[in-house]
Design an enzyme around this catalytic site. Structure first.
Site, mmCIF file in Angstrom:
data_model
loop_
_atom_site.group_PDB
_atom_site.id
_atom_site.type_symbol
_atom_site.label_atom_id
_atom_site.label_comp_id
_atom_site.label_asym_id
_atom_site.label_seq_id
_atom_site.Cartn_x
_atom_site.Cartn_y
_atom_site.Cartn_z
ATOM 1 N N ASN A 173 -8.157 3.293 -13.966
ATOM 2 C CA ASN A 173 -7.928 3.598 -12.558
ATOM 3 C C ASN A 173 -9.156 3.139 -11.788
ATOM 4 O O ASN A 173 -10.257 3.596 -12.068
ATOM 5 C CB ASN A 173 -7.708 5.103 -12.379
ATOM 6 C CG ASN A 173 -7.570 5.524 -10.923
ATOM 7 O OD1 ASN A 173 -7.813 6.677 -10.584
ATOM 8 N ND2 ASN A 173 -7.182 4.620 -10.045
ATOM 9 N N GLY A 174 -8.927 2.226 -10.846
ATOM 10 C CA GLY A 174 -10.042 1.711 -10.055
ATOM 11 C C GLY A 174 -9.911 0.219 -9.880
ATOM 12 O O GLY A 174 -8.887 -0.368 -10.223
ATOM 13 N N TYR A 198 -5.823 11.804 1.676
ATOM 14 C CA TYR A 198 -4.435 11.392 1.500
ATOM 15 C C TYR A 198 -3.956 11.310 0.060
ATOM 16 O O TYR A 198 -2.842 11.727 -0.263
ATOM 17 C CB TYR A 198 -4.229 10.004 2.124
ATOM 18 C CG TYR A 198 -2.898 9.367 1.785
ATOM 19 C CD1 TYR A 198 -1.726 9.760 2.431
ATOM 20 C CD2 TYR A 198 -2.804 8.386 0.795
ATOM 21 C CE1 TYR A 198 -0.503 9.185 2.106
ATOM 22 C CE2 TYR A 198 -1.583 7.812 0.467
ATOM 23 C CZ TYR A 198 -0.439 8.216 1.121
ATOM 24 O OH TYR A 198 0.762 7.658 0.788
ATOM 25 N N CYS A 201 -3.818 4.171 -9.214
ATOM 26 C CA CYS A 201 -3.235 4.503 -10.508
ATOM 27 C C CYS A 201 -3.551 5.932 -10.905
ATOM 28 O O CYS A 201 -4.502 6.531 -10.427
ATOM 29 C CB CYS A 201 -3.801 3.609 -11.592
ATOM 30 S SG CYS A 201 -3.656 1.873 -11.203
ATOM 31 N N GLY A 210 0.863 6.188 -8.336
ATOM 32 C CA GLY A 210 1.332 4.825 -8.583
ATOM 33 C C GLY A 210 2.786 4.839 -8.998
ATOM 34 O O GLY A 210 3.141 5.502 -9.968
#
Ligand code: AMP
Length: 462
Positions: free
Chosen positions: A102-103, A243, A2, A28
């Site tokens: 986020n996570g 990435y 995210c 995302g």
């Protein structure tokens, strides 16, 4: 995975959040949402789809206010449903509250079981909702104290934004798994997963939110910060550099572009190849391929063209669609490849499906040899901290040697970067401040992770 964004002190908070999410769209692509605060009133809009498709001028016009948070999501915990789209928004005894996360919480399910046994009713499958319940149940007085108590019970990866009226609270877990930065715009402050979002809205980077730190932006425009959780061991996600993050971002203090180029240089030193040209798998392999070319002296050229009108192939749910997707996404340039021995650089191999298609594509466009070089070590372990990786048995490197993978993808040779090489490129040879669990299986919250059964993956060669 995210992307999150938050802003206070701006008359067009929702509009800027929209722009911020647009810059973070690579993190995302499944759904997005914005919650804006006008005084104490929160208004939100959430939908499945891409940021630009969801937020029309009309929708944004219904989100007035000077503070806002937003979220762009690809599901890792909780399915792909509207009820899981963030920011989650609730009304509780303390007023309105919205949360963007986020996570991934590794003990989210056990906490949920415990809360449900006590009568809690959940509205979503998202692990993030556990935190809201814990905040609501806390006996502490202030929102900040309640958040600290709630987060004190969760384990895993979280960079989180909480919006309550004009107050915006940001917290990062003590490992610092996921990035989060603080910036300043003309009339207030902003938080974002990556600096690329600050650049877009012309905000200035102040610094990262530190692991274990809580930063509070209050309605009077003040900023306060406290270390709320001690840091025992940093675990910044190394795969963000490999990435995930956008190359123009500065992540964990280093330029993503420079790190990726260095990964390529290191790869050329470790796994040289006798070839006529170096090409990249666009877009993620480009900086590493440039680094490989510079270090090896083998000229760089554009042998693959990426169509920008299809999403990342990886997120297509069905194996059959993914096969098709590679061809939709990448086209080979015959004029560049014909009769050439080619080094092709990509950032990672997950299932091996993409690499196999690419090697075949390059050969059918006339390449005489294809030497595949990967700018990270073999991905053999799933991520429990927010990156969407398939289960262990689907990861080709979890049950196959480099030679077997090379044979499966039909490459003339295959070379991965070493762990030390990866560490050196991010400026930490032993990865002692990074999480590299996807490559090493060394989970920093280890005891909480369910053991994985022995992987099995049958490959069809040829
Ligand atoms: P595969 O065909 O499964 O081996 O996919 C490998 C490709 O997926 C590589 O080109 C990577 O750039 C990309 N990739 C690696 N990890 C992820 C991820 N978590 N989400 C989306 N794409 C990824």
């Amino acid at each position: 995975m995210c992307g999150i964004f938050g802003i206070v002190g701006h008359p067009e908070a929702a509009n800027l959040t929209y722009l911020g999410l647009h810059a973070l769209q690579h993190r995302g692509q499944e759904s997005a949402g914005i919650v804006a605060a006008e005084g104490d009133t929160l208004r939100g809009h959430r939908e499945m789809g891409l940021v630009a498709d969801i937020f029309s001028a009309d929708v944004l016009g219904k989100l007035p206010g000077t503070a806002a948070i937003g979220h762009a999501r690809y599901s890792t915990a909780g399915g792909s449903h509207l009820r899981n789209v963030q920011p989650l928004q609730v009304a509780w005894a303390g007023g309105g509250l919205a949360v963007a996360h986020n996570g991934n919480l590794v003990n989210g399910q056990s906490l949920r079981d415990e809360l449900e046994a006590q009568g809690a009713i959940f509205q979503s499958d998202a692990d993030t909702e556990v935190v809201i319940h814990l905040i609501a149940r806390s006996r502490k007085e202030t929102l900040e104290e309640r958040i600290i108590e709630a987060l004190g019970r969760v384990q895993g990866a979280y960079s989180m934004l909480f919006l309550a009226g004009q107050k915006l609270v940001a917290v990062r877990d003590p490992y610092g798994f996921r990035p989060l930065v603080l910036g300043r715009h003309k009339t207030g402050y902003v938080f974002a997963s990556e600096t690329t979002a600050l650049d877009l809205i012309e905000a200035e980077l102040i610094r990262e939110v530190e692991p274990g730190e809580m930063v509070v932006l209050s309605s009077d425009g003040g900023l306060t910060s406290r270390q709320v959780f001690p840091v025992a061991r940093l675990g910044r996600c190394i795969f963000e550099h490999v990435y995930f993050a956008k190359p123009d971002s500065v992540l964990f203090g280093s330029s993503v572009y420079e790190v990726r180029k260095e990964l390529g240089r290191q790869l050329a030193r470790e796994k040289p190849a006798d070839a006529d040209l170096v090409i990249a798998v666009p877009d993620s392999g480009v900086p590493a391929a440039l680094g490989f070319s510079q270090e090896s002296g083998i000229p760089y050229d554009v042998g693959l063209i990426r169509s920008h009108y299809v999403g990342r192939t990886f997120i297509e749910p069905q194996q059959s669609i993914r096969h098709f997707g590679v061809k939709l996404k990448l086209a080979a340039v015959r004029q560049v490849l014909k009769g050439k021995r080619v080094v092709v650089v990509d950032d990672s191999i997950v299932r091996g499906t993409t690499s196999r298609k690419i090697v075949k594509l390059l050969k059918s466009a006339g390449a005489t040899e294809v030497h595949l070089r990967i700018s990270s070590p073999p991905t053999a372990w799933p991520c429990y901290y927010g990156i969407d990786t398939p289960s262990r048995h689907e990861l080709i490197a979890s049950s196959h040697t480099v030679d077997e993978i090379s044979r499966y993808v039909t490459a003339d040779s295959l070379g991965y970067l070493s762990m030390e090489g990866l560490g050196a490129a991010v400026g930490d040879r032993n990865s002692s401040t990074f999480c590299n669990a996807c490559f090493s299986g060394n989970y920093l919250t280890g005891d909480l992770v369910t053991p994985v059964p022995r992987p099995q993956l049958e490959l069809v060669y040829g």
